[in-house]
Design a protein around this motif. Structure first.
Motif, PDB file in Angstrom:
ATOM      1  N   LEU A   4      36.907  25.262  40.874  1.00 32.00           N
ATOM      2  CA  LEU A   4      36.444  26.070  42.008  1.00 32.00           C
ATOM      3  C   LEU A   4      34.929  26.231  42.035  1.00 32.00           C
ATOM      4  O   LEU A   4      34.388  26.793  42.977  1.00 32.00           O
ATOM      5  N   GLY A   5      34.253  25.743  41.003  1.00 31.45           N
ATOM      6  CA  GLY A   5      32.802  25.904  40.952  1.00 31.45           C
ATOM      7  C   GLY A   5      32.397  26.977  39.962  1.00 31.45           C
ATOM      8  O   GLY A   5      33.210  27.458  39.165  1.00 31.45           O
ATOM      9  N   LYS A   6      31.129  27.362  39.994  1.00 32.91           N
ATOM     10  CA  LYS A   6      30.606  28.335  39.050  1.00 32.91           C
ATOM     11  C   LYS A   6      31.230  29.711  39.272  1.00 32.91           C
ATOM     12  O   LYS A   6      31.479  30.122  40.408  1.00 32.91           O
ATOM     13  N   ARG A   7      31.463  30.427  38.180  1.00 29.33           N
ATOM     14  CA  ARG A   7      31.982  31.785  38.278  1.00 29.33           C
ATOM     15  C   ARG A   7      30.941  32.675  38.943  1.00 29.33           C
ATOM     16  O   ARG A   7      29.745  32.560  38.677  1.00 29.33           O
ATOM     17  N   ASN A   8      31.410  33.587  39.789  1.00 29.56           N
ATOM     18  CA  ASN A   8      30.467  34.422  40.533  1.00 29.56           C
ATOM     19  C   ASN A   8      31.144  35.686  41.040  1.00 29.56           C
ATOM     20  O   ASN A   8      32.371  35.809  41.007  1.00 29.56           O
TER      21      ASN A   8
ATOM     22  N   GLU B  36      31.417  36.714  44.034  1.00 25.90           N
ATOM     23  CA  GLU B  36      32.191  36.518  45.253  1.00 25.90           C
ATOM     24  C   GLU B  36      33.655  36.244  44.922  1.00 25.90           C
ATOM     25  O   GLU B  36      34.556  36.723  45.616  1.00 25.90           O
ATOM     26  N   PHE B  37      33.908  35.494  43.855  1.00 24.16           N
ATOM     27  CA  PHE B  37      35.290  35.262  43.433  1.00 24.16           C
ATOM     28  C   PHE B  37      35.964  36.570  43.030  1.00 24.16           C
ATOM     29  O   PHE B  37      37.141  36.805  43.335  1.00 24.16           O
ATOM     30  N   LEU B  38      35.227  37.433  42.330  1.00 29.32           N
ATOM     31  CA  LEU B  38      35.770  38.729  41.940  1.00 29.32           C
ATOM     32  C   LEU B  38      36.131  39.552  43.170  1.00 29.32           C
ATOM     33  O   LEU B  38      37.196  40.179  43.234  1.00 29.32           O
ATOM     34  N   ILE B  39      35.261  39.539  44.145  1.00 28.90           N
ATOM     35  CA  ILE B  39      35.523  40.263  45.390  1.00 28.90           C
ATOM     36  C   ILE B  39      36.759  39.712  46.093  1.00 28.90           C
ATOM     37  O   ILE B  39      37.595  40.467  46.610  1.00 28.90           O
ATOM     38  N   GLN B  40      36.901  38.393  46.099  1.00 25.20           N
ATOM     39  CA  GLN B  40      38.079  37.790  46.723  1.00 25.20           C
ATOM     40  C   GLN B  40      39.364  38.201  46.014  1.00 25.20           C
ATOM     41  O   GLN B  40      40.398  38.421  46.660  1.00 25.20           O
ATOM     42  N   ASP B  41      39.311  38.317  44.683  1.00 29.75           N
ATOM     43  CA  ASP B  41      40.482  38.792  43.941  1.00 29.75           C
ATOM     44  C   ASP B  41      40.864  40.200  44.387  1.00 29.75           C
ATOM     45  O   ASP B  41      42.046  40.506  44.603  1.00 29.75           O
ATOM     46  N   ILE B  42      39.874  41.071  44.493  1.00 30.12           N
ATOM     47  CA  ILE B  42      40.143  42.451  44.909  1.00 30.12           C
ATOM     48  C   ILE B  42      40.754  42.468  46.307  1.00 30.12           C
ATOM     49  O   ILE B  42      41.731  43.191  46.569  1.00 30.12           O
TER      50      ILE B  42
ATOM     51  N   THR C 232      27.777  27.733  34.065  1.00 31.51           N
ATOM     52  CA  THR C 232      28.795  27.939  35.095  1.00 31.51           C
ATOM     53  C   THR C 232      29.469  29.295  34.963  1.00 31.51           C
ATOM     54  O   THR C 232      30.355  29.620  35.760  1.00 31.51           O
ATOM     55  N   ASP C 233      29.077  30.093  33.960  1.00 28.71           N
ATOM     56  CA  ASP C 233      29.771  31.343  33.666  1.00 28.71           C
ATOM     57  C   ASP C 233      29.263  32.487  34.545  1.00 28.71           C
ATOM     58  O   ASP C 233      28.194  32.407  35.161  1.00 28.71           O
ATOM     59  N   LEU C 234      30.019  33.572  34.567  1.00 30.90           N
ATOM     60  CA  LEU C 234      29.648  34.733  35.365  1.00 30.90           C
ATOM     61  C   LEU C 234      28.343  35.351  34.875  1.00 30.90           C
ATOM     62  O   LEU C 234      27.585  35.921  35.657  1.00 30.90           O
ATOM     63  N   THR C 235      28.071  35.233  33.576  1.00 28.12           N
ATOM     64  CA  THR C 235      26.827  35.777  33.050  1.00 28.12           C
ATOM     65  C   THR C 235      25.614  35.120  33.705  1.00 28.12           C
ATOM     66  O   THR C 235      24.585  35.767  33.904  1.00 28.12           O
ATOM     67  N   ALA C 236      25.706  33.831  34.053  1.00 31.69           N
ATOM     68  CA  ALA C 236      24.605  33.150  34.734  1.00 31.69           C
ATOM     69  C   ALA C 236      24.359  33.770  36.100  1.00 31.69           C
ATOM     70  O   ALA C 236      23.213  33.984  36.512  1.00 31.69           O
ATOM     71  N   ASN C 237      25.426  34.080  36.815  1.00 30.68           N
ATOM     72  CA  ASN C 237      25.311  34.721  38.120  1.00 30.68           C
ATOM     73  C   ASN C 237      24.690  36.110  37.993  1.00 30.68           C
ATOM     74  O   ASN C 237      23.836  36.514  38.806  1.00 30.68           O
TER      75      ASN C 237
ATOM     76  N   HIS D 287      39.297  34.844  20.059  1.00 29.40           N
ATOM     77  CA  HIS D 287      38.635  34.748  21.352  1.00 29.40           C
ATOM     78  C   HIS D 287      39.248  33.596  22.131  1.00 29.40           C
ATOM     79  O   HIS D 287      39.341  32.495  21.630  1.00 29.40           O
ATOM     80  N   HIS D 288      39.649  33.833  23.387  1.00 35.07           N
ATOM     81  CA  HIS D 288      40.373  32.821  24.151  1.00 35.07           C
ATOM     82  C   HIS D 288      39.745  32.492  25.500  1.00 35.07           C
ATOM     83  O   HIS D 288      40.410  32.019  26.381  1.00 35.07           O
ATOM     84  N   SER D 289      38.465  32.779  25.705  1.00 34.13           N
ATOM     85  CA  SER D 289      37.946  32.654  27.062  1.00 34.13           C
ATOM     86  C   SER D 289      37.246  31.336  27.330  1.00 34.13           C
ATOM     87  O   SER D 289      36.543  31.201  28.309  1.00 34.13           O
ATOM     88  N   GLY D 290      37.421  30.352  26.488  1.00 35.07           N
ATOM     89  CA  GLY D 290      36.778  29.069  26.722  1.00 35.07           C
ATOM     90  C   GLY D 290      37.459  28.289  27.829  1.00 35.07           C
ATOM     91  O   GLY D 290      38.624  28.491  28.138  1.00 35.07           O
ATOM     92  N   PRO D 291      36.709  27.377  28.446  1.00 37.01           N
ATOM     93  CA  PRO D 291      37.296  26.535  29.477  1.00 37.01           C
ATOM     94  C   PRO D 291      38.471  25.752  28.930  1.00 37.01           C
ATOM     95  O   PRO D 291      38.537  25.446  27.734  1.00 37.01           O
ATOM     96  N   ALA D 292      39.394  25.413  29.790  1.00 35.87           N
ATOM     97  CA  ALA D 292      40.589  24.686  29.366  1.00 35.87           C
ATOM     98  C   ALA D 292      40.212  23.391  28.658  1.00 35.87           C
ATOM     99  O   ALA D 292      39.319  22.673  29.084  1.00 35.87           O
ATOM    100  N   GLY D 293      40.899  23.122  27.567  1.00 40.71           N
ATOM    101  CA  GLY D 293      40.674  21.887  26.853  1.00 40.71           C
ATOM    102  C   GLY D 293      39.598  21.946  25.803  1.00 40.71           C
ATOM    103  O   GLY D 293      39.403  21.003  25.045  1.00 40.71           O
ATOM    104  N   GLN D 294      38.844  23.050  25.735  1.00 35.46           N
ATOM    105  CA  GLN D 294      37.784  23.171  24.746  1.00 35.46           C
ATOM    106  C   GLN D 294      38.253  24.031  23.583  1.00 35.46           C
ATOM    107  O   GLN D 294      39.125  24.883  23.729  1.00 35.46           O
TER     108      GLN D 294
END
Length: 267
Positions: free
Chosen positions: A94-98, A100-106, A165-170, A212-219
């Motif tokens: 879906l692209g970089k975490r941001n 706007e995605f959080l708002i869409q979830d809400i 690509t993480d939310l911290t960058a945003n 800790h389990h928050s890594g991208p899939a496959g990593q």
């Protein structure tokens, strides 16, 4: 955990039959309700069999919840008549975490649970606060914007980095900084020194003993052994002391609570 706390804050506690994977100290405003929930597992995901026994109508979670080594593919659950919802900031492709995605979830939760009046008010508040931050930082000249690096944890002579690509960058960019984050994973302290950040954003997640389990899939995913989570430990690390002595380092000493976390809520 963050997903569950969001549902609780929206007044949906009575619909949550169970949760799992607590990763930090609960948010104070919802701590009492959150702690009263039925926990299937504290440090990990529950088994498929346990979740099935609850006969949920909907499972809410991060993308990694539906990995092969966790609950399995969403299609398997959908075939059983159980709906699934993946938080958008955890879905690959879906692209970089941001924000706007959080708002869409809400907004989506507002539609799913028929509480749009409440979620619309929350979204309006978030947008107002984001606009205020952007207004404060919009006029900062490009060459005066501080460079910021995200550090999640330390292990021996290595540090764990977040990706660009993480939310911290945003968050860094919205706050008027230049994000130095690049790739997700461990790197040497020498790499940190070479990056020479003006500030370091520390993800202090209060979970040194937990996986800790928050890594991208496959990593690969780091584990809790030999980890130091406290920002003070990082601040006084010999390599960081060297960085402050020999560079124009601004030691912003704060922490980012409730950074992206893996959690699961079953409703």
């Amino acid at each position: 955990q963050a997903n569950t706390e969001m549902l609780v804050s929206l007044g949906l506690s009575d619909l949550i039959v169970a949760t799992a994977h607590r990763t930090s100290t609960p948010w104070p405003e919802t701590a009492a309700e959150y702690e009263s929930l039925n926990f299937l597992a504290m440090d990990d995901y529950p088994s498929k069999e346990v979740v099935l026994s609850l006969e949920p109508d909907l499972i809410v979670g991060w993308g990694s919840l539906f990995a092969d080594d966790a609950l399995g593919a969403t299609s398997d659950w959908n075939d059983r008549g159980i709906n699934t919802y993946l938080m958008k900031n955890t879905v690959s492709g879906l692209g970089k975490r941001n924000f706007e995605f959080l708002i869409q979830d809400i907004e989506n939760f507002g539609k799913i649970f028929d509480i749009e009046e409440k979620t619309d008010a929350l979204v309006a508040d978030i947008r107002s606060r984001l606009a205020a931050v952007e207004a404060r930082t919009a006029d900062i000249p490009e060459d005066e914007r501080p460079t910021v690096l995200t550090v999640q944890m330390l292990k021996d002579n290595e540090w764990f980095a977040r990706a660009d690509t993480d939310l911290t960058a945003n968050i860094i960019e919205l706050a008027g900084g230049k994000c130095l984050d690049e790739e997700y994973g461990y790197a040497s302290m020498e790499v940190l020194i070479d990056k020479n950040p003006d500030a370091i954003l520390v993800i202090d997640r209060d979970q040194a003993r937990r996986r800790h389990h928050s890594g991208p899939a496959g990593q690969s995913r780091p584990t809790g052994s030999h980890r130091h989570q406290e920002p003070e430990f990082l601040y006084h690390h010999p390599c960081l002391l060297l960085l402050r002595q020999h560079a124009d380092y601004r030691g912003y000493r704060g922490s980012l609570r409730d950074a992206p976390q893996v959690t699961a809520a079953v409703v």
